[in-house]
Design a protein around this motif. Sequence first.
Motif, PDB file in Angstrom:
ATOM      1  N   ASN A 315      12.120 -39.469   8.656  1.00  0.00           N
ATOM      2  CA  ASN A 315      11.540 -38.173   8.335  1.00  0.00           C
ATOM      3  C   ASN A 315      12.552 -37.038   8.476  1.00  0.00           C
ATOM      4  O   ASN A 315      12.444 -36.009   7.809  1.00  0.00           O
ATOM      5  CB  ASN A 315      10.334 -37.917   9.251  1.00  0.00           C
ATOM      6  N   VAL A 316      13.550 -37.234   9.351  1.00  0.00           N
ATOM      7  CA  VAL A 316      14.576 -36.203   9.535  1.00  0.00           C
ATOM      8  C   VAL A 316      15.326 -35.966   8.229  1.00  0.00           C
ATOM      9  O   VAL A 316      15.552 -34.828   7.809  1.00  0.00           O
ATOM     10  CB  VAL A 316      15.535 -36.637  10.654  1.00  0.00           C
ATOM     11  N   GLY A 317      15.708 -37.053   7.563  1.00  0.00           N
ATOM     12  CA  GLY A 317      16.407 -36.911   6.283  1.00  0.00           C
ATOM     13  C   GLY A 317      15.540 -36.273   5.216  1.00  0.00           C
ATOM     14  O   GLY A 317      16.009 -35.477   4.400  1.00  0.00           O
ATOM     15  N   ASN A 318      14.247 -36.608   5.213  1.00  0.00           N
ATOM     16  CA  ASN A 318      13.342 -36.009   4.229  1.00  0.00           C
ATOM     17  C   ASN A 318      13.218 -34.502   4.436  1.00  0.00           C
ATOM     18  O   ASN A 318      13.092 -33.745   3.464  1.00  0.00           O
ATOM     19  CB  ASN A 318      11.964 -36.656   4.330  1.00  0.00           C
ATOM     20  N   ALA A 319      13.246 -34.063   5.696  1.00  0.00           N
ATOM     21  CA  ALA A 319      13.172 -32.620   5.972  1.00  0.00           C
ATOM     22  C   ALA A 319      14.388 -31.899   5.395  1.00  0.00           C
ATOM     23  O   ALA A 319      14.265 -30.825   4.792  1.00  0.00           O
ATOM     24  CB  ALA A 319      13.071 -32.383   7.472  1.00  0.00           C
ATOM     25  N   ILE A 320      15.575 -32.493   5.562  1.00  0.00           N
ATOM     26  CA  ILE A 320      16.793 -31.873   5.017  1.00  0.00           C
ATOM     27  C   ILE A 320      16.748 -31.877   3.496  1.00  0.00           C
ATOM     28  O   ILE A 320      17.106 -30.881   2.839  1.00  0.00           O
ATOM     29  CB  ILE A 320      18.030 -32.619   5.546  1.00  0.00           C
ATOM     30  N   LEU A 321      16.307 -32.976   2.895  1.00  0.00           N
ATOM     31  CA  LEU A 321      16.226 -33.047   1.435  1.00  0.00           C
ATOM     32  C   LEU A 321      15.238 -32.022   0.885  1.00  0.00           C
ATOM     33  O   LEU A 321      15.481 -31.398  -0.153  1.00  0.00           O
ATOM     34  CB  LEU A 321      15.813 -34.458   1.004  1.00  0.00           C
ATOM     35  N   TYR A 322      14.128 -31.854   1.562  1.00  0.00           N
ATOM     36  CA  TYR A 322      13.141 -30.870   1.095  1.00  0.00           C
ATOM     37  C   TYR A 322      13.726 -29.459   1.133  1.00  0.00           C
ATOM     38  O   TYR A 322      13.561 -28.680   0.190  1.00  0.00           O
ATOM     39  CB  TYR A 322      11.889 -30.948   1.968  1.00  0.00           C
ATOM     40  N   GLU A 323      14.441 -29.138   2.205  1.00  0.00           N
ATOM     41  CA  GLU A 323      15.067 -27.812   2.287  1.00  0.00           C
ATOM     42  C   GLU A 323      16.145 -27.668   1.225  1.00  0.00           C
ATOM     43  O   GLU A 323      16.340 -26.587   0.650  1.00  0.00           O
ATOM     44  CB  GLU A 323      15.661 -27.625   3.688  1.00  0.00           C
ATOM     45  N   THR A 324      16.846 -28.771   0.925  1.00  0.00           N
ATOM     46  CA  THR A 324      17.853 -28.738  -0.141  1.00  0.00           C
ATOM     47  C   THR A 324      17.205 -28.465  -1.490  1.00  0.00           C
ATOM     48  O   THR A 324      17.719 -27.674  -2.301  1.00  0.00           O
ATOM     49  CB  THR A 324      18.612 -30.077  -0.178  1.00  0.00           C
ATOM     50  N   VAL A 325      16.077 -29.108  -1.745  1.00  0.00           N
ATOM     51  CA  VAL A 325      15.361 -28.891  -3.013  1.00  0.00           C
ATOM     52  C   VAL A 325      14.936 -27.426  -3.146  1.00  0.00           C
ATOM     53  O   VAL A 325      15.114 -26.799  -4.203  1.00  0.00           O
ATOM     54  CB  VAL A 325      14.134 -29.826  -3.091  1.00  0.00           C
ATOM     55  N   LEU A 326      14.397 -26.852  -2.074  1.00  0.00           N
ATOM     56  CA  LEU A 326      13.984 -25.444  -2.123  1.00  0.00           C
ATOM     57  C   LEU A 326      15.169 -24.539  -2.407  1.00  0.00           C
ATOM     58  O   LEU A 326      15.062 -23.556  -3.160  1.00  0.00           O
ATOM     59  CB  LEU A 326      13.318 -25.057  -0.799  1.00  0.00           C
ATOM     60  N   THR A 327      16.315 -24.851  -1.809  1.00  0.00           N
ATOM     61  CA  THR A 327      17.512 -24.032  -2.039  1.00  0.00           C
ATOM     62  C   THR A 327      17.975 -24.148  -3.481  1.00  0.00           C
ATOM     63  O   THR A 327      18.303 -23.146  -4.124  1.00  0.00           O
ATOM     64  CB  THR A 327      18.629 -24.472  -1.074  1.00  0.00           C
ATOM     65  N   ILE A 328      17.997 -25.355  -4.007  1.00  0.00           N
ATOM     66  CA  ILE A 328      18.430 -25.549  -5.402  1.00  0.00           C
ATOM     67  C   ILE A 328      17.517 -24.792  -6.359  1.00  0.00           C
ATOM     68  O   ILE A 328      17.982 -24.178  -7.331  1.00  0.00           O
ATOM     69  CB  ILE A 328      18.440 -27.059  -5.734  1.00  0.00           C
ATOM     70  N   MET A 329      16.225 -24.811  -6.104  1.00  0.00           N
ATOM     71  CA  MET A 329      15.277 -24.161  -7.011  1.00  0.00           C
ATOM     72  C   MET A 329      15.331 -22.638  -6.922  1.00  0.00           C
ATOM     73  O   MET A 329      14.986 -21.951  -7.887  1.00  0.00           O
ATOM     74  CB  MET A 329      13.848 -24.640  -6.704  1.00  0.00           C
ATOM     75  N   ASP A 330      15.751 -22.105  -5.794  1.00  0.00           N
ATOM     76  CA  ASP A 330      15.748 -20.651  -5.612  1.00  0.00           C
ATOM     77  C   ASP A 330      17.026 -19.977  -6.085  1.00  0.00           C
ATOM     78  O   ASP A 330      17.009 -18.806  -6.473  1.00  0.00           O
ATOM     79  CB  ASP A 330      15.507 -20.305  -4.139  1.00  0.00           C
TER      80      ASP A 330
END
Length: 852
Positions: A315-330
């Motif tokens: 789940n730790v990696g998924n949290a980082i990936l989710y934050e990465t996705v939000l950054t890419i989209m913004d």
Amino acid sequence: MRNFSSGATARFFHKPLGDRRFQSFLALLRLRMPAPIRLRELIRTIRTARTQAEEREMIQKECAAIRSSFREEDNTYRCRNVAKLLYMHMLGYPAHFGQLECLKLIASQKFTDKRIGYLGAMLLLDERQDVHLLMTNCIKNDLNHSTQYVQGLALCTLGCMGSSEMCRDLAGEVEKLLKTSNSYLRKKAALCAVHVIRKVPELMEMFLPATKNLLSEKNHGVLHTSVVLLTEMCERSPDMLAHFRKLVPQLVRILKNLIMSGYSPEHDVSGISDPFLQVRILRLLRILGKSDDDSSEAMNDILAQVATNTETSKNVGNAILYETVLTIMDIKSESGLRVLAINILGRFLLNNDKNIRYVALTSLLKTVQTDHNAVQRHRSTIVDCLKDLDVSIKRRAMELSFALVNGNNIRGMMKELLYFLDSCDPEFKADCASGVFLAAEKYAPSKRWHIDTIMRVLTTAGSYVRDDSVPNLIQLITNSVEMHAYTVQRLYKALLDDISQQPLVQVASWCIGEYGDLLVSGQCEEEEPIQVTEDEVLDVLEGLLVSNLSTPVTRGYSLTAIMKLSTRFSSVNRIKKVVSIYGSSIDVELQQRAVEYNALFKKYDHMRPALLERMPIMEKTATNGPTEIVQTNGETEPSAVETKHPPPVTQPSSQANDLLDLLGGNDVVPVIQTTMPTKPASAGGELLDLLGDLSLSGGPAPAPAPSVPTSQPSFLLDGLSSQPLFNDIAAAGIPPMTAYNKNGLKIDFTFERANPNPNIAVITIHASNSTEADMTEFVFQAAVPKTFQLQLLSPSSNIVPALNQGTVTQVIRVLNPQKQQLRMRIKLTYTHKGSPVQDLAEVNNFPPQSWQ
């Protein structure tokens, strides 16, 4: 020995309290008294309580002992007593009487006392109580203490509950500690600085010099809190945002070192190096890269590395990936990087964790408007989520599925969504049915497919569809001339199978009344025609009139359909008999229609064929909805379904017009339109039919509506025929107000007075949108009590621009001859990110100058 209080003991021995020997005696007396129980013993005792009453009794007894100890100024056990008091506070019992004791502990020189004192202050005090200001001097002294742990206590307390006054007084000490070489103090000072900035934003400039070297720190704790401080400063000040954009390369370097660094037991969490710091840096990069090409370009590579190198098994990696996705989209990222981000969300949909699937669906719903094709690739996975057992995932999947519908996939998506409509819980049926209606209207490949789809929805979830579904479908059928025979045959079959879905029964009754001759003659070419006689059709309609499942509205449709068939069938005598029977019905609406129809047979039989002839094709004159929209008192109503005569049923005032519910009763009045309808009055009294339920008498509109009523007051236009509508409007010094502020939509009212009539208040609404997407199809509607009269003018636009880049204005004129306090219900309808939104609000806080 009897337990005397100090005052009682003094009186007993006739000694003054100031006597030294007597004070020694009191000290000796206290030593012989039993010591208060420890915190651990108190917890153990409370846990043995079997009932709530027993627990309360224990707490009250211990509180009484603690109060007594506080009154005797017992310094020996003050720390222990405050600790027990805090435990009782955590259980929900009052502990406010220990506030001053916390201050005394803070002033103590012992670290153990200070620790409990500061903890008590954070729990029992807040900035709303003036007592907390007494701590200011103690905190200032402790911030300059020689022991770092005492300084840390003071920083934690100030960062937790410091008021704006305390922050102004102590910001200088915090700034000094932010520059110290002690990493333990720097990380606490950085978090305290965040609290200071939130309380007093103008002190932000003070901490700017201290932030220069924060990112050079090797200690991860200091780095983490420094990133939090920089994020807070960038969010609160555009100038700071521009200033810190030069730190993007340094942040990228730190993030790269975290990704590429080997195993470090101090920072490792499930095989990932300091995921908390990575998430904080990604969040700061998202803020710095938004709307900035250079910063976005500098972070594209590192974001791609994080997205491809992060382990997803935990789940730790998924949290980082989710934050990465939000950054890419913004940020202004490359198209390939955005596709990679959406693919990550697609992988999330396959995760076993429900929270991760929900997060993925929510994120895809936000991005579907900008990256529609990339999201379409995961359509099958999204549709599979409709079968999930979790209701939150189901709802998000349903919303996203409707957002993915387009002209190319309409047939396949509707098949899946109709299957979902069949099997979903009742709480989903209304929203799902509405979504199917909107999608079918927008992307229907053919009229037959459109009609079949709507009929399928009415058959499956007829009791859950929107109120306007019946007139919308009737209009669709009317305009599909080549489908009349097919439609009436399908509806007749559906009526034979099930009469429990009232909207379906109403549409079927209307169609049989209009096209019953086509049903009997068997002219259907799309499918094999059925053999039906006139008597069989009338038997079905009469069965609806007597069925317990039929509502009064449905019976009205059925009676009107039977009346129409008098010009299409030869069984006129049977129809006359049925109509005459209902002339004495206990349902007033049905009785009125029957009486009027009897009058047509007896007095106006020569006019009956013309009045009951088949409806012509109806033109859509509105662009923001499936039916013609006419505003009545600010509410939009679907236009009358028939233009030659009223619809089959004029609904009772409690059902037909939701405007009557806006203010909890029938005390509303219609709006005076600024432009008259362009259709001639001979078209069947369309406006009368719309406003009939809002007439001043409160009664239903009569069935034959030959003309528009002339008794409608036109107060806003009286005496102004030779003047512009807004001639010489003078500002009256009335303060503006905010009437609505929710979900990024803000509605402000400004007020003026019209010179020709001081009883008229001119209200201008200003609608602004602070979200990132435009709000389209925006409609503002209002209702007032009937002691007022209201006029809504046309809005400046039906699109509210995103990011407050413009406003939509609309003028309301309110006549208040009795000078009563103004009340208003407003209804807001718009489409945001592909989803329709509707909300109601009540405005009661109008400035007195606006209505006096």
